[in-house]
Scaffold this motif. Structure first.
Motif, PDB file in Angstrom:
ATOM      1  N   LYS A   2     -37.134  21.219  24.722  1.00 27.04           N
ATOM      2  CA  LYS A   2     -38.047  21.287  23.579  1.00 27.04           C
ATOM      3  C   LYS A   2     -38.777  22.627  23.576  1.00 27.04           C
ATOM      4  O   LYS A   2     -38.731  23.377  24.554  1.00 27.04           O
ATOM      5  CB  LYS A   2     -39.018  20.121  23.598  1.00 27.04           C
ATOM      6  N   SER A  20     -37.042  27.112  19.771  1.00 28.12           N
ATOM      7  CA  SER A  20     -36.575  26.223  18.706  1.00 28.12           C
ATOM      8  C   SER A  20     -35.891  25.006  19.301  1.00 28.12           C
ATOM      9  O   SER A  20     -35.536  24.987  20.476  1.00 28.12           O
ATOM     10  CB  SER A  20     -35.599  26.957  17.778  1.00 28.12           C
ATOM     11  N   GLU A  21     -35.701  24.011  18.464  1.00 31.03           N
ATOM     12  CA  GLU A  21     -34.936  22.831  18.855  1.00 31.03           C
ATOM     13  C   GLU A  21     -33.443  23.198  18.842  1.00 31.03           C
ATOM     14  O   GLU A  21     -33.028  24.099  18.103  1.00 31.03           O
ATOM     15  CB  GLU A  21     -35.194  21.692  17.872  1.00 31.03           C
ATOM     16  N   ILE A  44     -29.969  27.546  20.822  1.00 34.22           N
ATOM     17  CA  ILE A  44     -31.407  27.549  20.603  1.00 34.22           C
ATOM     18  C   ILE A  44     -31.900  28.987  20.563  1.00 34.22           C
ATOM     19  O   ILE A  44     -31.263  29.884  21.110  1.00 34.22           O
ATOM     20  CB  ILE A  44     -32.183  26.764  21.680  1.00 34.22           C
ATOM     21  N   GLU A  72     -46.278  21.061  18.789  1.00 36.77           N
ATOM     22  CA  GLU A  72     -45.716  22.401  18.622  1.00 36.77           C
ATOM     23  C   GLU A  72     -46.748  23.398  18.114  1.00 36.77           C
ATOM     24  O   GLU A  72     -46.715  24.566  18.441  1.00 36.77           O
ATOM     25  CB  GLU A  72     -44.543  22.361  17.643  1.00 36.77           C
TER      26      GLU A  72
END
Length: 76
Positions: A2, A20-21, A44, A72
């Motif tokens: 994550k 990023s995911e 990612i 986030e």
């Protein structure tokens, strides 16, 4: 993995921060990754130690430390 996790790139042996995911690679990203076009990879966005933002394949990464941030928005 994550956003905010610290990972190790097994190929270049660098510590990276996940930005990023995971997502399925775009066909145009094959040249950047050095992989065959039309193959499907999970990638990612990461931050390298020098501050450069780049993409890497998830398969090459090892999780070193999970982010303790649950939201986030708190990371940035």
């Amino acid at each position: 993995m994550k956003i905010g996790d610290l990972v190790m790139d097994g190929f270049y042996e660098e510590h990276l921060v996940v930005l990023s995911e995971p997502r399925i690679s775009l066909d145009c990203e094959g040249a950047v990754l050095g992989v065959m076009s039309s193959d499907i990879y999970y990638v990612i966005d990461v931050m390298r130690p020098c501050g450069e933002k780049t993409i890497v394949t998830v398969d090459d990464l090892k999780l070193i430390s999970e982010s303790r941030c649950h939201d986030e928005k708190q990371i940035f």
